[in-house]
Design an enzyme around this catalytic site. Sequence first.
Site, PDB file in Angstrom:
ATOM      1  N   ARG A  25      -7.483  14.808  95.961  1.00  0.00           N
ATOM      2  CA  ARG A  25      -8.383  15.821  96.521  1.00  0.00           C
ATOM      3  C   ARG A  25      -7.693  16.680  97.589  1.00  0.00           C
ATOM      4  O   ARG A  25      -8.317  17.083  98.567  1.00  0.00           O
ATOM      5  CB  ARG A  25      -9.629  15.173  97.126  1.00  0.00           C
ATOM      6  CG  ARG A  25     -10.498  14.438  96.131  1.00  0.00           C
ATOM      7  CD  ARG A  25     -11.239  15.426  95.243  1.00  0.00           C
ATOM      8  NE  ARG A  25     -12.396  14.831  94.631  1.00  0.00           N
ATOM      9  CZ  ARG A  25     -13.633  14.910  95.129  1.00  0.00           C
ATOM     10  NH1 ARG A  25     -13.876  15.583  96.218  1.00  0.00           N
ATOM     11  NH2 ARG A  25     -14.626  14.338  94.514  1.00  0.00           N
ATOM     12  N   ARG A  29     -12.228  20.838 101.215  1.00  0.00           N
ATOM     13  CA  ARG A  29     -12.940  21.332 102.399  1.00  0.00           C
ATOM     14  C   ARG A  29     -12.269  21.067 103.739  1.00  0.00           C
ATOM     15  O   ARG A  29     -12.618  21.683 104.725  1.00  0.00           O
ATOM     16  CB  ARG A  29     -14.359  20.765 102.407  1.00  0.00           C
ATOM     17  CG  ARG A  29     -15.231  21.401 101.345  1.00  0.00           C
ATOM     18  CD  ARG A  29     -16.465  20.574 101.089  1.00  0.00           C
ATOM     19  NE  ARG A  29     -16.090  19.283 100.532  1.00  0.00           N
ATOM     20  CZ  ARG A  29     -16.958  18.338 100.192  1.00  0.00           C
ATOM     21  NH1 ARG A  29     -18.241  18.520 100.379  1.00  0.00           N
ATOM     22  NH2 ARG A  29     -16.546  17.214  99.680  1.00  0.00           N
ATOM     23  N   ARG A  38     -13.938  29.461  99.414  1.00  0.00           N
ATOM     24  CA  ARG A  38     -15.164  28.812  98.959  1.00  0.00           C
ATOM     25  C   ARG A  38     -16.425  29.504  99.472  1.00  0.00           C
ATOM     26  O   ARG A  38     -17.462  29.465  98.812  1.00  0.00           O
ATOM     27  CB  ARG A  38     -15.087  27.354  99.420  1.00  0.00           C
ATOM     28  CG  ARG A  38     -16.228  26.470  99.128  1.00  0.00           C
ATOM     29  CD  ARG A  38     -16.457  26.197  97.657  1.00  0.00           C
ATOM     30  NE  ARG A  38     -17.511  25.212  97.573  1.00  0.00           N
ATOM     31  CZ  ARG A  38     -18.801  25.494  97.770  1.00  0.00           C
ATOM     32  NH1 ARG A  38     -19.158  26.732  98.018  1.00  0.00           N
ATOM     33  NH2 ARG A  38     -19.700  24.550  97.696  1.00  0.00           N
ATOM     34  N   ASP A  74     -12.900  19.893  88.203  1.00  0.00           N
ATOM     35  CA  ASP A  74     -13.653  18.678  88.488  1.00  0.00           C
ATOM     36  C   ASP A  74     -13.660  17.825  87.228  1.00  0.00           C
ATOM     37  O   ASP A  74     -13.529  18.354  86.118  1.00  0.00           O
ATOM     38  CB  ASP A  74     -15.094  19.009  88.914  1.00  0.00           C
ATOM     39  CG  ASP A  74     -15.739  17.809  89.597  1.00  0.00           C
ATOM     40  OD1 ASP A  74     -15.495  17.616  90.801  1.00  0.00           O
ATOM     41  OD2 ASP A  74     -16.431  17.045  88.919  1.00  0.00           O
ATOM     42  N   TYR A 149     -21.912   9.223  85.420  1.00  0.00           N
ATOM     43  CA  TYR A 149     -22.608  10.444  85.867  1.00  0.00           C
ATOM     44  C   TYR A 149     -23.563  10.965  84.799  1.00  0.00           C
ATOM     45  O   TYR A 149     -24.660  11.445  85.111  1.00  0.00           O
ATOM     46  CB  TYR A 149     -21.598  11.531  86.245  1.00  0.00           C
ATOM     47  CG  TYR A 149     -20.947  11.278  87.593  1.00  0.00           C
ATOM     48  CD1 TYR A 149     -21.655  11.467  88.767  1.00  0.00           C
ATOM     49  CD2 TYR A 149     -19.636  10.843  87.673  1.00  0.00           C
ATOM     50  CE1 TYR A 149     -21.078  11.212  90.001  1.00  0.00           C
ATOM     51  CE2 TYR A 149     -19.036  10.584  88.906  1.00  0.00           C
ATOM     52  CZ  TYR A 149     -19.767  10.778  90.070  1.00  0.00           C
ATOM     53  OH  TYR A 149     -19.198  10.522  91.281  1.00  0.00           O
TER      54      TYR A 149
HETATM   55  O1  CP3 Z   1      -7.584  16.654  93.913  1.00  0.00           O
HETATM   56  C1  CP3 Z   1      -7.734  17.887  93.917  1.00  0.00           C
HETATM   57  O2  CP3 Z   1      -7.411  18.597  94.896  1.00  0.00           O
HETATM   58  C2  CP3 Z   1      -8.231  18.557  92.661  1.00  0.00           C
HETATM   59  C3  CP3 Z   1      -9.628  18.803  92.594  1.00  0.00           C
HETATM   60  C4  CP3 Z   1     -10.632  17.697  92.306  1.00  0.00           C
HETATM   61  C5  CP3 Z   1     -11.997  17.847  92.637  1.00  0.00           C
HETATM   62  N1  CP3 Z   1     -12.696  16.814  92.123  1.00  0.00           N
HETATM   63  C6  CP3 Z   1     -12.543  18.992  93.396  1.00  0.00           C
HETATM   64  C7  CP3 Z   1     -13.833  18.865  94.075  1.00  0.00           C
HETATM   65  C8  CP3 Z   1     -10.523  16.477  91.621  1.00  0.00           C
HETATM   66  C9  CP3 Z   1      -9.282  15.787  91.076  1.00  0.00           C
HETATM   67  C10 CP3 Z   1     -11.829  15.937  91.511  1.00  0.00           C
HETATM   68  C11 CP3 Z   1     -12.135  14.668  90.796  1.00  0.00           C
HETATM   69  C12 CP3 Z   1     -13.481  14.099  90.907  1.00  0.00           C
HETATM   70  N2  CP3 Z   1     -14.685  14.759  90.906  1.00  0.00           N
HETATM   71  C13 CP3 Z   1     -13.755  12.723  90.928  1.00  0.00           C
HETATM   72  C14 CP3 Z   1     -12.719  11.625  90.853  1.00  0.00           C
HETATM   73  C15 CP3 Z   1     -12.038  11.419  92.152  1.00  0.00           C
HETATM   74  C16 CP3 Z   1     -12.892  10.835  93.242  1.00  0.00           C
HETATM   75  O3  CP3 Z   1     -12.984  11.486  94.290  1.00  0.00           O
HETATM   76  O4  CP3 Z   1     -13.431   9.738  93.068  1.00  0.00           O
HETATM   77  C17 CP3 Z   1     -15.149  12.563  90.996  1.00  0.00           C
HETATM   78  C18 CP3 Z   1     -15.901  11.254  91.070  1.00  0.00           C
HETATM   79  C19 CP3 Z   1     -15.723  13.861  90.971  1.00  0.00           C
HETATM   80  C20 CP3 Z   1     -17.168  14.211  90.989  1.00  0.00           C
HETATM   81  C21 CP3 Z   1     -17.505  14.966  92.215  1.00  0.00           C
HETATM   82  N3  CP3 Z   1     -17.181  16.298  92.433  1.00  0.00           N
HETATM   83  C22 CP3 Z   1     -18.187  14.515  93.344  1.00  0.00           C
HETATM   84  C23 CP3 Z   1     -18.737  13.107  93.520  1.00  0.00           C
HETATM   85  C24 CP3 Z   1     -18.284  15.587  94.240  1.00  0.00           C
HETATM   86  C25 CP3 Z   1     -19.002  15.647  95.554  1.00  0.00           C
HETATM   87  C26 CP3 Z   1     -18.364  14.785  96.565  1.00  0.00           C
HETATM   88  C27 CP3 Z   1     -17.867  15.597  97.696  1.00  0.00           C
HETATM   89  O5  CP3 Z   1     -16.647  15.531  97.954  1.00  0.00           O
HETATM   90  O6  CP3 Z   1     -18.695  16.290  98.302  1.00  0.00           O
HETATM   91  C28 CP3 Z   1     -17.607  16.696  93.665  1.00  0.00           C
HETATM   92  C29 CP3 Z   1     -17.429  18.034  94.262  1.00  0.00           C
HETATM   93  C30 CP3 Z   1     -16.008  18.465  94.475  1.00  0.00           C
HETATM   94  N4  CP3 Z   1     -14.993  18.299  93.583  1.00  0.00           N
HETATM   95  C31 CP3 Z   1     -15.507  19.175  95.614  1.00  0.00           C
HETATM   96  C32 CP3 Z   1     -14.156  19.435  95.356  1.00  0.00           C
HETATM   97  C33 CP3 Z   1     -13.196  20.199  96.217  1.00  0.00           C
HETATM   98  C34 CP3 Z   1     -16.326  19.635  96.816  1.00  0.00           C
HETATM   99  C35 CP3 Z   1     -17.016  20.873  96.365  1.00  0.00           C
HETATM  100  C36 CP3 Z   1     -17.225  21.916  97.429  1.00  0.00           C
HETATM  101  O7  CP3 Z   1     -16.311  22.739  97.688  1.00  0.00           O
HETATM  102  O8  CP3 Z   1     -18.354  21.967  97.939  1.00  0.00           O
END
Ligand code: CP3
Length: 342
Positions: A25, A29, A38, A74, A149
């Site tokens: 990640r 943010r 964003r 994502d 999910y």
């Molecule tokens: O790693 C990176 O920089 C690449 C981008 C990436 C995102 N999600 C961007 C994201 C990757 C590799 C993921 C994978 C992902 N997404 C997973 C597996 C990894 C983990 O963290 O367990 C999962 C379970 C998801 C599903 C998901 N997407 C969740 C649960 C959430 C919300 C949680 C949170 O952080 O608020 C997201 C949203 C998300 N995916 C964001 C980002 C940057 C935040 C979105 C925003 O900008 O508001």
Amino acid sequence: MSTEYNFIKACWGQPVDRTPVWLMRQAGRYLPQYMEVRRKVTFLELCKTPELAAEVTIQPIDYLGADAAILFSDILTPVEPMGLKLDFVPGPVFENPVRTQADVDALRIPVMEEDVPYVMETIRILRREFEGRVPLIGFGGAPFTLACYMVEGKGSKDFAQIKRMMYGAPDVYASLMEKVTEMDRQYLNAQIAAGAQAIQIFDTWGGIVSPVDYEKYVLPYTTKLINGLNRKDIPVIHFVKGAGTMLDIVKKAGSDVVGLDWHIGLGKARDILGPEVAVQGNLDPTVLYAPKAHIEAEVKRILDENAGRPGLIFNLGHGILPTVDPEHARFMVECVHRLSQK
Ligand code: CP3
């Protein structure tokens, strides 16, 4: 050649002049430059606009000096065109979760270049922009985490719906998992065809089941997925959160690299996994809240636990937290490079 990269060499267990490092990640943010992009678009719009997705993928490479980039997208991006309405609030929510055989039958397998063209286009832009500067990791969710999910409809604490299906309607569960695995196989192979140089499979929820259930309900599908990837020159990283007590079983899925969270010591994990797989991890993400001296001591401890074994990629044990000071993340990367330099 991709084998010139320390990151790729470490994936193959080859010697490197310093330990490669990136952060799960790493685009997100905690970076003010991400928030600036964003503010203008929703998260899904960002994922679906290749120029912007590429821009935020590059941000942590410029800022942190990480050794690998990960595609900005994502794990749920390819699930939406299967027929589920997706929103982020900021966690993912599906309006119409999958509960019955009819729901499973209604899911379609997307045509990747038509249904998620923006993912492949982002990869192509990034390969051009990087020009060999860093390798690009493509990724997907493991079938089980995607199914969690899809069935729960959102994040969960007890995973009651997927467990009800798994134990109470095993045929429905199996047909859902088969469909998701096939979608995932096509999705990841499309990323490889577009130019992804490594693949990471995220099984964020793989650790919510017992080792016996992992072997029965999760492992067969991840194994099938990994076996189905066009991975000749493409290392596959398999990260199962909460897998510390079942790494011997996770290893059977057949990845080149096993991702580690922070609930097991790196030395112990390597002893269990043996020399033929590389590892990635395993700093507790909350250590980035600590003073710099503590961050440095923790990096040193993990490198010491590795004891010079080839095949280490330094990373966090899970995604970086949004309230971390970016300067501390950058300092961590610098510590890994400085303390591991040969
Ligand atoms: O790693 C990176 O920089 C690449 C981008 C990436 C995102 N999600 C961007 C994201 C990757 C590799 C993921 C994978 C992902 N997404 C997973 C597996 C990894 C983990 O963290 O367990 C999962 C379970 C998801 C599903 C998901 N997407 C969740 C649960 C959430 C919300 C949680 C949170 O952080 O608020 C997201 C949203 C998300 N995916 C964001 C980002 C940057 C935040 C979105 C925003 O900008 O508001």
